[in-house]
Design an enzyme around this catalytic site. Structure first.
Site, PDB file in Angstrom:
ATOM      1  N   SER A 169      37.136  43.953  46.125  1.00  0.00           N
ATOM      2  CA  SER A 169      37.898  45.120  46.419  1.00  0.00           C
ATOM      3  C   SER A 169      38.577  45.208  47.688  1.00  0.00           C
ATOM      4  O   SER A 169      39.357  46.003  48.312  1.00  0.00           O
ATOM      5  CB  SER A 169      37.003  46.570  46.504  1.00  0.00           C
ATOM      6  OG  SER A 169      36.874  46.909  45.231  1.00  0.00           O
ATOM      7  N   LYS A 200      39.121  53.077  55.197  1.00  0.00           N
ATOM      8  CA  LYS A 200      38.857  53.400  53.845  1.00  0.00           C
ATOM      9  C   LYS A 200      37.673  54.505  54.033  1.00  0.00           C
ATOM     10  O   LYS A 200      37.070  54.585  54.605  1.00  0.00           O
ATOM     11  CB  LYS A 200      38.319  52.195  53.095  1.00  0.00           C
ATOM     12  CG  LYS A 200      37.810  52.469  51.609  1.00  0.00           C
ATOM     13  CD  LYS A 200      37.383  51.303  51.070  1.00  0.00           C
ATOM     14  CE  LYS A 200      37.122  51.321  49.446  1.00  0.00           C
ATOM     15  NZ  LYS A 200      36.635  50.101  48.938  1.00  0.00           N
ATOM     16  N   SER A 256      39.046  48.546  45.116  1.00  0.00           N
ATOM     17  CA  SER A 256      39.352  49.715  45.286  1.00  0.00           C
ATOM     18  C   SER A 256      39.679  50.174  46.645  1.00  0.00           C
ATOM     19  O   SER A 256      40.075  51.282  46.850  1.00  0.00           O
ATOM     20  CB  SER A 256      37.762  50.338  45.172  1.00  0.00           C
ATOM     21  OG  SER A 256      36.872  49.711  46.012  1.00  0.00           O
TER      22      SER A 256
HETATM   23  N1  GLN Z   1      36.575  46.218  40.572  1.00  0.00           N
HETATM   24  C1  GLN Z   1      35.290  45.967  40.885  1.00  0.00           C
HETATM   25  C2  GLN Z   1      34.337  47.189  40.402  1.00  0.00           C
HETATM   26  O1  GLN Z   1      35.051  48.054  39.626  1.00  0.00           O
HETATM   27  C3  GLN Z   1      34.686  45.879  42.216  1.00  0.00           C
HETATM   28  C4  GLN Z   1      34.962  47.005  43.057  1.00  0.00           C
HETATM   29  C5  GLN Z   1      34.642  46.946  44.529  1.00  0.00           C
HETATM   30  O2  GLN Z   1      34.437  45.684  45.080  1.00  0.00           O
HETATM   31  N2  GLN Z   1      34.261  47.868  45.179  1.00  0.00           N
HETATM   32  O3  GLN Z   1      33.281  47.466  40.268  1.00  0.00           O
END
Ligand code: GLN
Length: 490
Positions: free
Chosen positions: A175, A76, A151
């Site tokens: 995410s 990532k 994400s």
């Molecule tokens: N969807 C969540 C957010 O927007 C979690 C994102 C994540 O785990 N990085 O914060």
């Protein structure tokens, strides 16, 4: 080869059926062919990957290979990697070439793995659909008109389309697990502190945790063995005796390998909020678990219903502080025109950050400001404690908690993009786990309308080995995880 487990790839490399250079080239070719349809990779550096591969081949030739030597892995784009563009999905870091390696990157390097490329992600890991990336959305390989989840959406799409054998992700509120669910993968978020956050661009430091995204629990165990470990450069890294996360996965002839396992079913996971087709698949998976010998008990996590609200105070608060460093001065994007220092800051941040990131910075700054701190931030921290306490009492009644990962299968691109609250609700089942710092894993549990659904398993602190085993036994009996999307064969 693209269907081989990591263990089988390692064996093929060991037996010289294929070299790491050939394997890496094969994946680079696949990326060149299929990535334009997916936008899963942000950067690929063939020369650098092939150089690592030939070094791995030399190591293998000396008989010095480990479980990941010579195996390509995608990372990532939140992990700093020396000499690689590290954008975090943002315009703000569009010109940032990292001068050093994150702990996760150096651990994979030390294990002889080949870095295949950097994967697309929501900007600064804020999102559940991979639509907030400055570099455009990622398409889900199961249906390219749909989101892969976020994400870590680029990593998930890349593994699902077999453009890498495995990948890394990070999970602040879901995410790793949510994109795993939407792409038919296995994704593990370890206990907070098990994997070093050094060199991982910070979103919400008390929640962020890196973990593996792979095709099976067995692959995730192999990856976690490399990723986990104490690191004095991260003050929240835990100094624990190293363990082998695959130690419970040995072959067994026992027809009821999970006899004695108590699965907790929280009433809050089985009420409203989940689509009926996902719930049906979750229920069937629970039936399968009973066949494997597990018993189920109904439990309650009463404060869990407040987790999304608490998270969207705490995570933005931490983000507003973490993102203050992006000021256009030391590194990152700088606005081309400005009159004075103040204008340099304002314009650089206004142009460098996207809408979702700005929304989080505004919310975070607001909840931390004088007069609102007690009303929002402090309250959210109290709720966080209650949520953690709920889990602690639940784990006196059960060993593993089971429920859905995501309330729906992959939604259409654009469907929730203009409605932040709808988007935030994609994480109703995953966020509490981060607030409590627990480990959680998502595994494939079937298909609805041709789209994969995920089952989430949550364990008590440091029970990753057991979680992986509980996931693995299900996968041996119910190989949904072996299904792959069509259209990526050549
Ligand atoms: N969807 C969540 C957010 O927007 C979690 C994102 C994540 O785990 N990085 O914060």
């Amino acid at each position: 080869m693209i269907e081989h487990s990591l263990q089988a790839i390692a064996r093929a490399l060991d037996n010289r059926e294929i070299s790491s250079v050939e394997l890496t080239q094969h994946y680079l070719d696949r990326i060149a062919r299929h990535n334009p349809r997916l936008n899963a990779y942000l950067s690929v550096d063939a020369a650098s990957s092939l150089a690592q591969a030939s070094a791995a081949d030399a190591q293998l030739a000396k008989g010095e290979g480990g479980p990941l030597t010579g195996i390509p892995i995608a990372h990532k784009d939140i992990f700093c990697a020396k000499g690689w563009l590290t954008t975090c999905g943002s315009r703000m870091l569009s010109n940032f070439v990292s001068p050093y390696d994150a702990a996760v990157i150096s651990r994979f390097k030390a294990a002889g793995a080949v870095m295949l490329g950097k994967t697309n992600m929501d900007e600064f890991a804020m999102g559940s659909s991979n639509e907030t990336s400055f570099y455009g959305p990622v398409n889900n390989p199961w249906d390219t008109s749909r989101v892969p989840g976020g994400s870590s959406g680029g990593s998930a799409a890349a593994v699902a389309a077999r453009l890498t054998p495995a990948a890394t992700g990070t999970d602040t509120g879901g995410s790793i697990r949510q994109p795993a669910a939407l792409c038919n993968l296995t994704g593990l978020k370890p206990t907070y502190g098990v994997v070093s956050r050094y060199g991982m661009i910070a979103f919400a430091s008390s929640l962020d945790q890196a973990g593996p995204l792979g095709r099976s629990a067995a692959d995730c165990a192999t990856l976690l063995n490399v990723m986990a470990g104490f690191d004095e450069r991260d003050s929240t890294s835990l100094d624990r005796t190293p363990e082998d996360y695959s130690r419970e996965l040995a072959v067994t002839t026992n027809a009821k390998p999970l006899a004695g396992l108590r699965i907790g079913l929280p009433e809050q996971f089985f009420g409203e909020g989940c689509s009926p087709e996902v719930m049906q698949l979750v229920e069937s998976a629970i039936t399968e678990y009973r066949k494997l010998g597990a018993e189920t008990v109904t439990i309650s996590l009463p404060s869990m219903t407040l987790s999304v609200a608490a998270y969207y105070v705490i995570a933005p608060a931490e983000a507003s502080s973490n993102l203050a460093r992006f000021d256009g001065v030391r590194y990152g994007y700088r606005a081309p025109e400005y009159q004075d220092l103040n204008e340099l800051y304002c314009r650089s941040r206004a142009q460098g950050f996207g809408a979702e990131v700005k929304r989080r910075i505004l919310i975070g700054t607001y909840v931390l400001s004088h007069g609102y701190y007690d009303a929002y931030y402090l309250q959210a921290q109290r709720i966080r404690r209650l949520i953690a306490n709920d889990f602690t009492s639940a784990f006196q009644q059960c060993d593993v908690i089971v429920g859905p990962t995501s309330p729906s299968t992959a939604f259409k691109l654009g469907e929730k993009a203009s409605d932040p609250v709808q988007m935030y609700l994609s994480d109703i089942y995953t966020i509490a786990v981060n607030l409590a710092g627990l480990p959680g894993i998502s595994i494939p549990c079937g298909f609805a309308g041709g789209l994969p659904a995920g089952l989430q398993l949550i364990g008590d602190y440091f029970t990753e080995a057991r979680l992986l085993n509980v996931a693995h036994r299900y996968q041996q009996a119910n190989p949904w995880h072996l299904q792959r999307p069509t259209g990526f064969d050549d």
